[in-house]
Design an enzyme around this catalytic site. Structure first.
Site, PDB file in Angstrom:
ATOM      1  N   GLY A 461       0.808  -1.210   0.000  1.00 22.98           N
ATOM      2  CA  GLY A 461       0.000   0.000   0.000  1.00 22.98           C
ATOM      3  C   GLY A 461       0.842   1.262   0.000  1.00 22.98           C
ATOM      4  O   GLY A 461       0.523   2.238  -0.691  1.00 22.98           O
ATOM      5  N   GLU A 465       1.025   4.408  -2.796  1.00 16.99           N
ATOM      6  CA  GLU A 465       0.952   5.832  -2.468  1.00 16.99           C
ATOM      7  C   GLU A 465       2.181   6.569  -2.976  1.00 16.99           C
ATOM      8  O   GLU A 465       2.097   7.678  -3.514  1.00 16.99           O
ATOM      9  CB  GLU A 465       0.809   5.994  -0.960  1.00 16.99           C
ATOM     10  CG  GLU A 465       0.343   7.369  -0.545  1.00 16.99           C
ATOM     11  CD  GLU A 465      -1.062   7.631  -1.047  1.00 16.99           C
ATOM     12  OE1 GLU A 465      -1.297   8.744  -1.527  1.00 16.99           O
ATOM     13  OE2 GLU A 465      -1.900   6.718  -0.973  1.00 16.99           O
ATOM     14  N   THR A 762      -5.609   6.063   0.814  1.00 17.21           N
ATOM     15  CA  THR A 762      -5.654   5.628  -0.592  1.00 17.21           C
ATOM     16  C   THR A 762      -4.649   4.531  -0.881  1.00 17.21           C
ATOM     17  O   THR A 762      -4.842   3.761  -1.820  1.00 17.21           O
ATOM     18  CB  THR A 762      -5.396   6.820  -1.535  1.00 17.21           C
ATOM     19  OG1 THR A 762      -4.117   7.395  -1.239  1.00 17.21           O
ATOM     20  CG2 THR A 762      -6.464   7.885  -1.381  1.00 17.21           C
ATOM     21  N   CYS A 763      -3.594   4.453  -0.067  1.00 15.58           N
ATOM     22  CA  CYS A 763      -2.613   3.392  -0.305  1.00 15.58           C
ATOM     23  C   CYS A 763      -3.227   2.012  -0.095  1.00 15.58           C
ATOM     24  O   CYS A 763      -2.764   1.018  -0.654  1.00 15.58           O
ATOM     25  CB  CYS A 763      -1.406   3.576   0.603  1.00 15.58           C
ATOM     26  SG  CYS A 763      -1.789   3.507   2.354  1.00 15.58           S
ATOM     27  N   MET A 764      -4.307   1.933   0.715  1.00 14.30           N
ATOM     28  CA  MET A 764      -4.970   0.663   0.976  1.00 14.30           C
ATOM     29  C   MET A 764      -6.377   0.622   0.408  1.00 14.30           C
ATOM     30  O   MET A 764      -7.138  -0.304   0.695  1.00 14.30           O
ATOM     31  CB  MET A 764      -5.026   0.413   2.496  1.00 14.30           C
ATOM     32  CG  MET A 764      -3.664   0.327   3.167  1.00 14.30           C
ATOM     33  SD  MET A 764      -2.631  -0.983   2.486  1.00 14.30           S
ATOM     34  CE  MET A 764      -3.541  -2.415   2.998  1.00 14.30           C
TER      35      MET A 764
END
Length: 795
Positions: A461, A465, A762-764
């Site tokens: 994740g 990002e 947002t990374c996940m």
């Protein structure tokens, strides 16, 4: 005879072989004829030799074709018209024989084809005359002479299209607002070609053994081979034009001459898709193996099954698919190129040689979604080799044992340590030297503004990002470096003047400064390639001419309107002027690069042709002038930067892989489908996971999906960007999103404390949703967060 894989050479390999053997056969025949005439003083041989020479120049052949094909008797019923039609077919026999030795698949700058293809009026061109003969003789389409006529038509019409702009094409072959053309010739040609090529590629495929210049077996094989090659050439030429004219909407514009499904071949489409003229078919694209170059396999879901009703005993296994081409001494354009070798490598990746030929010759025969699935399976098969951490661990342990040292880093992962405020510089210093090793997994550690490493382990994740932030920074046209410019259509393209900026900004000699700039472009290519390789959708929208260059295609005059519509309109207006001499134009252009794309350091006057400064633009040479201006603008300016970008991009994504797509489709691969309004809410609902105590049956989750359903399409895309960092949904649906979208409960302390906004990681692909008391508050807070971009956090 049971056909082997070597019988299914790719289109380009067949064309190279046919051209080489054809030139040798032609030279042998002419030599025999000349030797006989000089030794025996045979006047008939001399006459035959001179006649062949005259026909080869094209003037006599054109006069003959005009007389035969445009006779008034062709429209008269009865025996006279029948005789005229027979004469037209006989002319096609002569024309076919003369064209046989020229390249069929590649569109060459052939003086003979130019003489035959171009005329003062498109309506009186030989290609149109041939098409009329074909339409009148459809009942004979399995006959040899009919196929000769079709092959000649493909050669001439493909060449005629080279000088025809989109407006002329639409006016003559599609129709206009006034309905001057009642028959959509373009669609008619596409559907007819589809039927012919489907037979030659699939149901009764052309084999390399059909090349027989001595005609010891039958001439039919050579006729089918020529139609296979010239038909593919025209089919691809029409498809490229369709891609430019298609608006991407559900309804046809005046110029988009057919539906997308017209390009799909039967049995290569799904049962839910319907190709006009063929009805519905089951898909043959199922459960096949993609072969890697090292011999291992990866199961795919969308290639070809192991059994075909029309295989005729053809085996998909063979010792080799390489053709013994030998040396090519006649024309440089008919020597194997790097692109040819890349196509051969892609063809070798597929177990079924017929499907390999389709995908390297005319991939648009498969729907876009199936090609995306094939592409993803190629990626997954490659990742199985490059990102296998057990293999990397064993290699690392062996290396450490031999050198007597330890290694604390995770196996199979590239370690990156970047500062958030200098992400581009740090990333380029640490990643650019990796080259193709960037395909390996990358583990990112962020350093904050205080110089402290941020806590947490990158399980994928954080890298997502990192890549998203890196691309936003790298492709930002407002940055001082100005590596990319924004077109009037708000799309990105290489800044041709970036070299001038770099030369004036950085100390050092000319060569070193240009090289430093090209290294930056190379890195940007690798960054974008890494995003595509990891199936991470990113926001940048690129100009179509730049995407064409990524595919290894040369841009044409009509591509200029996708970069600078004003320049395109001005050049088109120039063609319509009665007296161009008043403008006192010469074959020159003001540019920051020379005719080979090399930077000059400042704006200078550059000749478009040798002696261009003394060559005036006239009504006779105006077409050549505007095409040269467009060529310089589209293909020469920014050439060095584009090549550097390509080198980096191809370190991650082989060139032949992206040639499965058109320029517009490549943009979808990079950023998702911009034509889709909103998102597939039901598809997202089915894939969403829940955490922190949330469950799909709870009232707040029901309210949440109702709120998302009620959003406008624009709000839905903003919501998707808020949650995943990209406003476009994955091409293969939300089930392809990694990791899957997730809703996590955030508890509110105390009754009535509803001031907290939703946040996202947002990374996940994670939305942290407070447990609000009612739907009204949920809607208010979610829309506020989405519209303002508030509540973003990285965890």
């Amino acid at each position: 005879k049971v056909a082997t894989r070597s019988d299914f050479l790719t289109v380009k390999a067949l064309d190279l072989r046919m051209h080489k053997e054809g030139v040798m056969a032609r030279h042998e025949i002419l030599s025999r004829c000349w030797n006989k005439s000089t030794k025996t003083n045979d006047s008939s041989s001399v006459t035959l030799y001179l006649l062949a020479s005259q026909l080869g120049r094209g003037d006599l052949l054109r006069q003959l074709g005009t007389t035969v094909l445009f006779s008034d008797n062709n429209s008269v019923p009865g025996s006279t018209a029948k005789k005229e039609n027979e004469a037209a077919i006989s002319f096609c026999d002569i024309l076919f024989t003369i064209l046989q030795a020229s390249g069929a698949f590649r569109i060459d700058s052939s003086p003979l084809l130019s003489k035959l293809a171009f005329s003062s009026s498109n309506k009186s061109s030989l290609a149109i005359g041939l098409w009329n003969v074909i339409r009148q003789s459809r009942k004979q389409q399995q006959q040899e002479k009919f196929k000769m006529a079709m092959s000649c038509f493909c050669d001439l019409f493909a060449h005629q299209l080279l000088a025809m702009n989109d407006a002329e094409f639409a006016r003559n072959f599609v129709g206009n607002d006034a309905g001057s053309v009642t028959i959509n010739r373009a669609q008619e040609i596409v559907i007819w070609l589809r039927s012919s090529l489907y037979e030659l590629y699939w149901t009764n495929p052309v084999l390399s053994s059909d090349i027989d210049w001595n005609q010891s077996v039958t001439r039919d094989g050579m006729v089918r081979m020529r139609l296979f090659l010239s038909g593919t050439k025209l089919w691809n030429s029409l498809y490229e034009r369709w891609c430019r004219l298609d608006t991407g909407t559900s309804t046809l514009s005046n110029h988009a001459f057919c539906e997308e499904s017209c390009w799909w071949w039967p049995r290569l489409i799904t049962t839910v898709n319907k190709a006009p003229g063929f009805g519905q078919y089951r898909s043959v694209a199922s459960n096949s193996d993609v072969l890697l170059r090292d011999g291992s396999t990866a199961t795919t879901a969308t290639d070809v099954d192991d059994h075909h009703e029309d295989d005729n005993g053809h085996s998909s296994e063979s010792d080799s698919s390489d053709a013994e081409m030998g040396g090519m001494n006649d024309q440089a354009s008919h020597r194997p190129t790097e692109q040819d070798e890349e196509n051969e490598a892609l063809a070798a990746s597929f177990r079924d040689p017929k499907m390999a030929r389709v995908l390297t010759g005319c991939p648009q025969a498969l729907p876009f979604e199936r090609r995306v699935a094939l592409f993803n399976n190629l990626l997954e098969a490659d990742k199985a080799r490059t990102q296998d951490e057990m293999i990397s661990l064993r290699s690392m342990m062996m290396a450490d044992a031999m050198q007597g040292r330890g290694n604390a880093s995770l196996p199979g992962r590239v370690q990156v340590r970047v500062h958030r405020d200098s992400i581009l510089t740090d990333s380029m210093e640490q990643l650019n030297s990796l080259g193709s090793r960037l395909r390996e997994k990358v583990q990112v550690t962020f350093v904050n503004k205080h110089g402290t490493e941020e806590s947490g382990i990158d399980g994928g994740g954080v890298f997502k990002e990192f890549l998203d932030d890196l691309i936003k920074d790298a492709f930002d046209p407002s940055k001082r470096s100005g590596l990319f410019s924004v077109s009037p259509l708000e799309s990105l393209y290489v800044n041709a003047n970036a070299t001038n900026f770099e030369l004036g900004r950085v100390r050092g000699n000319f060569h070193d400064k240009v090289n430093r700039l090209l290294i930056q472009y190379e890195f940007l290519g690798r960054v974008l390639g890494k995003a595509v390789y990891e199936s991470i959708l990113v926001e940048p929208q690129f100009a179509l001419p730049f995407l064409n260059l990524l595919l290894g295609k040369q841009n044409t005059m009509d591509d200029l309107k996708k970069l600078d519509p004003e320049i395109y309109r001005n050049l088109q207006s120039l063609r319509q002027m009665d007296d161009i001499s008043e403008l006192e134009l010469t074959f020159e252009v003001t540019s920051s690069v020379d005719g080979r794309g090399r930077p000059l350091g400042n704006l200078q006057t550059v000749p478009l042709i040798p002696g261009g400064g003394s060559t005036e633009v006239t009504a006779e040479n105006c077409i050549r002038y505007v095409h040269l201006i467009a060529h310089h603008k589209l293909n020469v300016e920014g050439l060095l930067q584009t090549r550097a970008f390509l080198r980096g991009f191809r370190d991650l994504i082989p060139a032949a892989w992206v040639r499965l797509f058109s320029g517009k489709e490549l943009q979808k691969l990079i950023s998702g489908d911009d034509a889709i309004k909103g998102i597939d809410v039901e598809g997202m609902r089915r894939c969403t996971q829940y955490a922190g105590g949330y469950h799909p049956s709870q009232p707040i989750i029901i309210w949440f999906w109702e709120v998302v359903e009620e959003m406008t399409p624009e709000q839905q895309r903003k919501f998707l960007k808020f949650m995943t960092s990209c406003s476009r949904q994955p091409l293969l649906g939300f089930q392809a999103l990694v990791p899957l979208p997730c809703l996590q409960q955030i508890r509110l302390e105390g009754m009535g404390n509803d001031s907290k906004l939703p946040t996202s990681s947002t990374c996940m692909n994670l939305l942290k949703l407070p447990k609000y008391e009612n739907k009204r508050i949920l809607k208010e807070k979610l829309l506020y967060a989405v519209e303002s971009g508030a509540g973003f956090e990285l965890t």
